[in-house]
Design a protein around this motif. Structure first.
Motif, PDB file in Angstrom:
ATOM      1  N   GLY A  25      17.611  61.945  53.343  1.00 21.47           N
ATOM      2  CA  GLY A  25      16.224  61.646  53.662  1.00 21.47           C
ATOM      3  C   GLY A  25      16.016  61.335  55.134  1.00 21.47           C
ATOM      4  O   GLY A  25      16.971  61.155  55.905  1.00 21.47           O
ATOM      5  N   GLU A  26      14.774  61.267  55.519  1.00 23.76           N
ATOM      6  CA  GLU A  26      14.400  60.976  56.908  1.00 23.76           C
ATOM      7  C   GLU A  26      15.085  59.704  57.396  1.00 23.76           C
ATOM      8  O   GLU A  26      14.945  58.630  56.799  1.00 23.76           O
ATOM      9  CB  GLU A  26      12.885  60.807  56.999  1.00 23.76           C
ATOM     10  CG  GLU A  26      12.363  60.568  58.397  1.00 23.76           C
ATOM     11  CD  GLU A  26      12.222  61.851  59.188  1.00 23.76           C
ATOM     12  OE1 GLU A  26      12.400  61.790  60.413  1.00 23.76           O
ATOM     13  OE2 GLU A  26      11.917  62.899  58.583  1.00 23.76           O
ATOM     14  N   GLY A  27      15.879  59.827  58.467  1.00 26.00           N
ATOM     15  CA  GLY A  27      16.510  58.672  59.082  1.00 26.00           C
ATOM     16  C   GLY A  27      17.715  58.119  58.359  1.00 26.00           C
ATOM     17  O   GLY A  27      18.292  57.126  58.797  1.00 26.00           O
ATOM     18  N   GLU A  28      18.144  58.743  57.283  1.00 22.87           N
ATOM     19  CA  GLU A  28      19.310  58.261  56.538  1.00 22.87           C
ATOM     20  C   GLU A  28      20.606  58.700  57.207  1.00 22.87           C
ATOM     21  O   GLU A  28      20.682  59.766  57.823  1.00 22.87           O
ATOM     22  CB  GLU A  28      19.316  58.823  55.111  1.00 22.87           C
ATOM     23  CG  GLU A  28      18.500  58.062  54.108  1.00 22.87           C
ATOM     24  CD  GLU A  28      18.823  58.513  52.688  1.00 22.87           C
ATOM     25  OE1 GLU A  28      19.052  57.629  51.849  1.00 22.87           O
ATOM     26  OE2 GLU A  28      18.844  59.732  52.418  1.00 22.87           O
ATOM     27  N   LEU A  29      21.642  57.885  57.025  1.00 21.92           N
ATOM     28  CA  LEU A  29      23.014  58.280  57.319  1.00 21.92           C
ATOM     29  C   LEU A  29      23.738  58.372  55.985  1.00 21.92           C
ATOM     30  O   LEU A  29      23.943  57.359  55.306  1.00 21.92           O
ATOM     31  CB  LEU A  29      23.702  57.272  58.239  1.00 21.92           C
ATOM     32  CG  LEU A  29      25.212  57.453  58.441  1.00 21.92           C
ATOM     33  CD1 LEU A  29      25.547  58.846  58.951  1.00 21.92           C
ATOM     34  CD2 LEU A  29      25.756  56.381  59.378  1.00 21.92           C
ATOM     35  N   VAL A  30      24.105  59.583  55.614  1.00 21.68           N
ATOM     36  CA  VAL A  30      24.745  59.835  54.325  1.00 21.68           C
ATOM     37  C   VAL A  30      26.184  60.267  54.576  1.00 21.68           C
ATOM     38  O   VAL A  30      26.459  61.100  55.443  1.00 21.68           O
ATOM     39  CB  VAL A  30      23.977  60.910  53.531  1.00 21.68           C
ATOM     40  CG1 VAL A  30      24.788  61.390  52.331  1.00 21.68           C
ATOM     41  CG2 VAL A  30      22.634  60.345  53.063  1.00 21.68           C
ATOM     42  N   GLY A  31      27.105  59.679  53.823  1.00 18.82           N
ATOM     43  CA  GLY A  31      28.517  60.000  53.976  1.00 18.82           C
ATOM     44  C   GLY A  31      29.006  60.950  52.902  1.00 18.82           C
ATOM     45  O   GLY A  31      28.614  60.854  51.734  1.00 18.82           O
ATOM     46  N   LEU A  32      29.862  61.876  53.318  1.00 16.26           N
ATOM     47  CA  LEU A  32      30.530  62.804  52.409  1.00 16.26           C
ATOM     48  C   LEU A  32      32.001  62.410  52.425  1.00 16.26           C
ATOM     49  O   LEU A  32      32.665  62.508  53.465  1.00 16.26           O
ATOM     50  CB  LEU A  32      30.327  64.237  52.899  1.00 16.26           C
ATOM     51  CG  LEU A  32      30.634  65.391  51.955  1.00 16.26           C
ATOM     52  CD1 LEU A  32      29.763  65.328  50.701  1.00 16.26           C
ATOM     53  CD2 LEU A  32      30.429  66.722  52.672  1.00 16.26           C
TER      54      LEU A  32
END
Length: 268
Positions: free
Chosen positions: A30-37
């Motif tokens: 989403g907007e402005g999120e930091l998502v980890g894989l």
């Protein structure tokens, strides 16, 4: 800016009986999120990212940025949307990848290319952006050094500066803390968080993922094994099942985030 990947599948072309590397992976940022894989080595993290940033065309599925399929726009337009910090196949950081003759400043200046007409030279505005990117990543003092002479960690910070100079709304990061000592791991992740842009990062260090990411996607053998907040994904049971190691997890009293203590088996 938002990222959406739907039902991604990748199998090497003309591979005969070779196994499918990624199967039925969907994710969103989403907007402005930091998502980890996250996931063990060989779980498909880098393959998923390469489909996102157009190095590998998915065998099936689609990738969209703000609703636009990344394969239906030009490479130049895509570069205005997303900046990429990629790991080289051999494990080095752009090690000798055609950039040995460039200085650090020239490397970072390449981030301005998508915003300029062909053969246009950098102007004062570009120079200011490049200098700011080098300052923020701590590489300004080495601006005139040859990229080829840098250590792995120094190269990583230069490539991060190049990504910042690109000023894209989406960052795609393949192990951005690789080759960095503890101090610079935290500095790079703090920098990414401070930018306020949308970002997806493949991360090897689970403590980094737990502390910095809004949400996580956990891969195992090319498939999604879990997704959710760090507290939802990084459980003792899941870590034991996917990584094959024991861990004790508690919520950190200051951050409220999962704190992971690995417990290796006693030697025989």
């Amino acid at each position: 800016m938002k990222l959406q990947a739907r039902d991604l599948r990748w199998r090497p072309p003309h591979s005969g009986t070779a196994r499918t590397i990624v199967e039925d992976v969907s994710l969103h940022v989403g907007e402005g999120e930091l998502v980890g894989l996250i996931g063990p080595n060989g779980s498909g993290k880098s393959t998923v990212l390469r489909m996102i940033y157009r190095i590998l065309r998915p065998t099936a599925g689609a990738v969209a940025v703000d609703g636009r399929d990344v394969w239906e726009i030009s490479a130049r337009e895509n570069a205005r949307l997303m900046a990429v910090l990629a790991q080289e196949q051999g494990g080095g950081v752009d090690a000798g990848g055609g950039f040995g003759g460039f200085s650090v400043c020239e490397m970072v200046s390449m981030g301005r290319t998508p915003h300029k007409s062909p053969f246009a030279r950098d102007d004062r505005h570009d120079a200011g952006i490049v200098q700011s990117a080098m300052q923020r990543t701590g590489v300004l003092p080495m601006a005139e050094r040859s990229f080829a002479t840098l250590s792995g960690g120094e190269k990583q910070r230069v490539l991060m500066a190049r990504a910042l100079a690109q000023q894209a709304g989406l960052l795609v990061l393949d192990e951005p803390t690789n080759h960095l000592d503890v101090r610079y791991q935290f500095e790079i992740m703090n920098l990414i968080r401070s930018l306020g842009v949308t970002a997806i990062a493949a991360l090897h260090e689970l403590h980094i993922a737990a502390h910095y990411c809004d949400r996580l996607y956990l891969l195992e053998n090319g498939r999604l094994a879990a997704s959710g907040t760090p507290a939802e994904v990084l459980t003792e049971e899941t870590i034991a099942s996917v990584y094959g190691v024991r861990a004790a997890i508690r919520l950190h009293p200051r951050t409220g985030r999962p704190h992971i203590e690995f417990m290796p088996d006693d030697p025989v």
